[in-house]
Design a protein around this motif. Structure first.
Motif, PDB file in Angstrom:
ATOM      1  N   ALA A  23       0.809  -0.994   0.065  1.00 29.86           N
ATOM      2  CA  ALA A  23       0.083  -0.087  -0.156  1.00 29.86           C
ATOM      3  C   ALA A  23       0.913   1.131  -0.009  1.00 29.86           C
ATOM      4  O   ALA A  23       0.559   2.204  -0.829  1.00 29.86           O
ATOM      5  CB  ALA A  23      -0.957   0.028   1.234  1.00 29.86           C
ATOM      6  N   THR A  24       2.117   1.188   0.922  1.00 28.97           N
ATOM      7  CA  THR A  24       2.866   2.229   0.652  1.00 28.97           C
ATOM      8  C   THR A  24       3.576   2.736  -0.515  1.00 28.97           C
ATOM      9  O   THR A  24       3.401   3.727  -1.056  1.00 28.97           O
ATOM     10  CB  THR A  24       3.947   2.104   1.699  1.00 28.97           C
ATOM     11  OG1 THR A  24       3.507   1.968   2.829  1.00 28.97           O
ATOM     12  CG2 THR A  24       5.017   3.430   1.761  1.00 28.97           C
ATOM     13  N   ILE A  25       3.808   1.630  -1.374  1.00 27.14           N
ATOM     14  CA  ILE A  25       4.341   1.527  -2.464  1.00 27.14           C
ATOM     15  C   ILE A  25       3.390   2.142  -3.592  1.00 27.14           C
ATOM     16  O   ILE A  25       3.844   3.231  -4.432  1.00 27.14           O
ATOM     17  CB  ILE A  25       4.925   0.397  -3.168  1.00 27.14           C
ATOM     18  CG1 ILE A  25       6.262  -0.088  -2.225  1.00 27.14           C
ATOM     19  CG2 ILE A  25       5.335   0.335  -4.570  1.00 27.14           C
ATOM     20  CD1 ILE A  25       6.621  -1.668  -2.747  1.00 27.14           C
ATOM     21  N   GLN A  26       2.185   1.852  -3.484  1.00 21.53           N
ATOM     22  CA  GLN A  26       1.097   2.240  -4.393  1.00 21.53           C
ATOM     23  C   GLN A  26       0.945   3.799  -4.143  1.00 21.53           C
ATOM     24  O   GLN A  26       0.766   4.415  -5.059  1.00 21.53           O
ATOM     25  CB  GLN A  26      -0.173   1.516  -4.199  1.00 21.53           C
ATOM     26  CG  GLN A  26      -0.161   0.065  -4.629  1.00 21.53           C
ATOM     27  CD  GLN A  26      -0.425   0.195  -6.288  1.00 21.53           C
ATOM     28  OE1 GLN A  26      -1.674   0.597  -6.669  1.00 21.53           O
ATOM     29  NE2 GLN A  26       0.447  -0.328  -6.926  1.00 21.53           N
ATOM     30  N   CYS A  27       1.052   4.191  -2.619  1.00 26.80           N
ATOM     31  CA  CYS A  27       0.526   5.409  -2.703  1.00 26.80           C
ATOM     32  C   CYS A  27       1.751   6.498  -3.096  1.00 26.80           C
ATOM     33  O   CYS A  27       1.476   7.566  -3.539  1.00 26.80           O
ATOM     34  CB  CYS A  27       0.539   5.789  -1.078  1.00 26.80           C
ATOM     35  SG  CYS A  27      -1.416   4.894  -0.420  1.00 26.80           S
ATOM     36  N   VAL A  28       2.775   6.005  -2.460  1.00 27.35           N
ATOM     37  CA  VAL A  28       4.142   7.066  -3.074  1.00 27.35           C
ATOM     38  C   VAL A  28       4.133   7.182  -4.483  1.00 27.35           C
ATOM     39  O   VAL A  28       4.405   8.225  -5.119  1.00 27.35           O
ATOM     40  CB  VAL A  28       5.326   6.234  -2.576  1.00 27.35           C
ATOM     41  CG1 VAL A  28       6.518   7.115  -3.243  1.00 27.35           C
ATOM     42  CG2 VAL A  28       5.569   6.245  -0.872  1.00 27.35           C
ATOM     43  N   ASN A  29       3.748   5.988  -5.206  1.00 28.54           N
ATOM     44  CA  ASN A  29       3.714   6.402  -6.640  1.00 28.54           C
ATOM     45  C   ASN A  29       2.633   7.164  -7.176  1.00 28.54           C
ATOM     46  O   ASN A  29       2.989   7.663  -8.298  1.00 28.54           O
ATOM     47  CB  ASN A  29       3.698   4.906  -7.402  1.00 28.54           C
ATOM     48  CG  ASN A  29       4.868   3.897  -7.202  1.00 28.54           C
ATOM     49  OD1 ASN A  29       5.994   4.338  -7.050  1.00 28.54           O
ATOM     50  ND2 ASN A  29       4.829   2.630  -7.525  1.00 28.54           N
ATOM     51  N   SER A  30       1.769   7.162  -6.534  1.00 30.87           N
ATOM     52  CA  SER A  30       0.476   7.942  -6.799  1.00 30.87           C
ATOM     53  C   SER A  30       0.858   9.589  -6.631  1.00 30.87           C
ATOM     54  O   SER A  30      -0.247  10.423  -6.938  1.00 30.87           O
ATOM     55  CB  SER A  30      -0.613   7.524  -6.421  1.00 30.87           C
ATOM     56  OG  SER A  30      -1.021   6.211  -6.984  1.00 30.87           O
ATOM     57  N   LEU A  31       1.752   9.682  -5.667  1.00 33.45           N
ATOM     58  CA  LEU A  31       1.805  11.190  -5.226  1.00 33.45           C
ATOM     59  C   LEU A  31       2.261  12.212  -6.053  1.00 33.45           C
ATOM     60  O   LEU A  31       3.023  11.765  -6.814  1.00 33.45           O
ATOM     61  CB  LEU A  31       2.541  11.168  -3.969  1.00 33.45           C
ATOM     62  CG  LEU A  31       2.046  10.736  -2.474  1.00 33.45           C
ATOM     63  CD1 LEU A  31       3.002  10.654  -1.407  1.00 33.45           C
ATOM     64  CD2 LEU A  31       0.776  11.519  -2.149  1.00 33.45           C
ATOM     65  N   THR A  32       1.846  13.254  -6.114  1.00 35.14           N
ATOM     66  CA  THR A  32       2.558  14.637  -6.762  1.00 35.14           C
ATOM     67  C   THR A  32       3.787  14.812  -6.110  1.00 35.14           C
ATOM     68  O   THR A  32       3.983  14.182  -4.975  1.00 35.14           O
ATOM     69  CB  THR A  32       1.756  15.720  -6.516  1.00 35.14           C
ATOM     70  OG1 THR A  32       1.584  16.213  -5.447  1.00 35.14           O
ATOM     71  CG2 THR A  32       0.400  15.497  -7.178  1.00 35.14           C
TER      72      THR A  32
END
Length: 350
Positions: free
Chosen positions: A163-172
């Motif tokens: 989940a952390t990887i997914q979120c970091v990749n989606s962040l501006t």
């Protein structure tokens, strides 16, 4: 003549067939059932607080939202019925910021339907785009499209690493992740541990539900035989009723501390009226009602068990810090306290 042993075996097989046959289904559906039937925004509040976060928690999140620019895109992870997303909508409305707010949950949520009678809440919910059956490990957002991920008692239920990887990749580029996660020393976690232990004991070790179900099964057969007018004098009724009373007294003795009182009383309030109504109501309907109460309690126990597994220990904190550093981000992690007691972990990924 009814065979007591035969009825006992039949009842036992019937009850355990319900219990184990439905268990997998309960595990898969319990959160969806909770959110669609509980008429609450969040799962850790009662009374008026069930309509949203207030006090120190609200102040904490308003401070988080104050760092955002107008038209920021926000995603609430593990949103449930939208308590935290509603706070974001409220803040956006107060400051005319026009946030683009999304809520995702692995459960099959439908907040607009579940809370359709709550007019004030519904006004905020309509400002949120909900994504049901959407796990945090598989986000539906493009790379570098989200300004802020938020979560209160939701993120930790996912696979934290994925989940952390997914979120970091989606962040501006300047986007952040802000999380309140279960702390093992919080009153919520401690009460959860007490409740899960008590429910597990009564539902899976104690013969309480089995014996009440057996009594109702015999009563159903006696009624079908036309002998129900003498039910009070029925020897099976008298024998099993004595056994049930002994079980109830034993449970009172076993769980006699103040910390057990509310949990035990809730179970007794579900079972004792069934026994009290046996002389006047259809035993077959009472049996179905008992099975439903068992299902509700088992779903509750499963949620408590999952919360205990999701609680963030120091070991998990250390692993998270290492992962965040490896992803080229920094973190700020500390206990969030209320009345000088840990309430949750405050986790910011920058």
């Amino acid at each position: 003549m009814i065979s007591f042993f035969g009825v006992f075996i039949a009842s036992f097989l019937s009850y355990t067939e319900f219990h184990f046959g439905q268990l997998l289904s309960l595990i898969m559906k319990h959160w969806s059932n909770y959110w669609t039937t509980s008429n609450t925004l969040n799962s850790f509040a009662e009374s008026e607080a069930s309509k949203g976060y207030t006090g120190a928690i609200k102040d904490y999140w308003f401070n988080v939202f104050s760092t955002l620019k107008p038209e920021s895109r926000i995603v609430d992870i593990g949103c449930g019925n939208g308590a935290l997303a509603c706070l974001a909508a409220e803040y956006s409305e107060m400051h005319n910021l026009h946030f683009d707010i999304h809520g995702i949950d692995a459960a099959d949520i439908n907040p607009l339907q579940s809370l359709k009678s709550e007019k004030e809440v519904l006004k905020l919910l309509k400002q949120i785009t909900f994504h049901p059956a959407t796990p945090a490990e598989k986000l539906p957002f493009e790379s570098k499209s989200i300004d802020m991920f938020i979560s209160q008692f939701g993120f930790e239920y996912a696979d934290f690493e994925q989940a952390t990887i997914q979120c970091v990749n989606s962040l501006t580029e300047n986007g952040t992740i802000n999380i309140m996660a279960h702390h093992p020393a919080s009153p919520i976690s401690q009460d959860t541990e007490i409740g899960e232990h008590l429910l597990k004991n009564i539902l899976h070790t104690s013969p309480l539900f089995l014996q009440v179900d057996l009594l109702l099964d015999i009563a159903t057969q006696v009624k079908a035989s036309g002998q129900y007018q003498s039910w009070k004098q029925n020897p099976y009724n008298q024998s099993i009723s004595r056994t049930i009373k002994w079980i109830l007294d034993t449970l009172k003795f076993q769980f006699n501390e103040d910390k057990h009182e509310a949990w035990l009383q809730d179970i007794f309030n579900r079972v004792i009226p069934v026994l009290q109504n046996l002389a006047t109501e259809d035993p077959q309907k009472l049996r179905a009602h008992l099975a439903q109460q068992f299902k509700v309690l088992e779903e509750h126990r499963t949620r408590l068990e999952e919360q205990l597994k999701a609680t963030i220990t120091d070991t998990k904190i250390n692993a998270l810090e290492q992962q965040i550093n490896g992803l080229g981000r920094s973190s700020q992690i500390s206990p969030f306290t209320i009345d000088n007691r840990p309430f949750a972990w405050s986790i910011s990924i920058l």
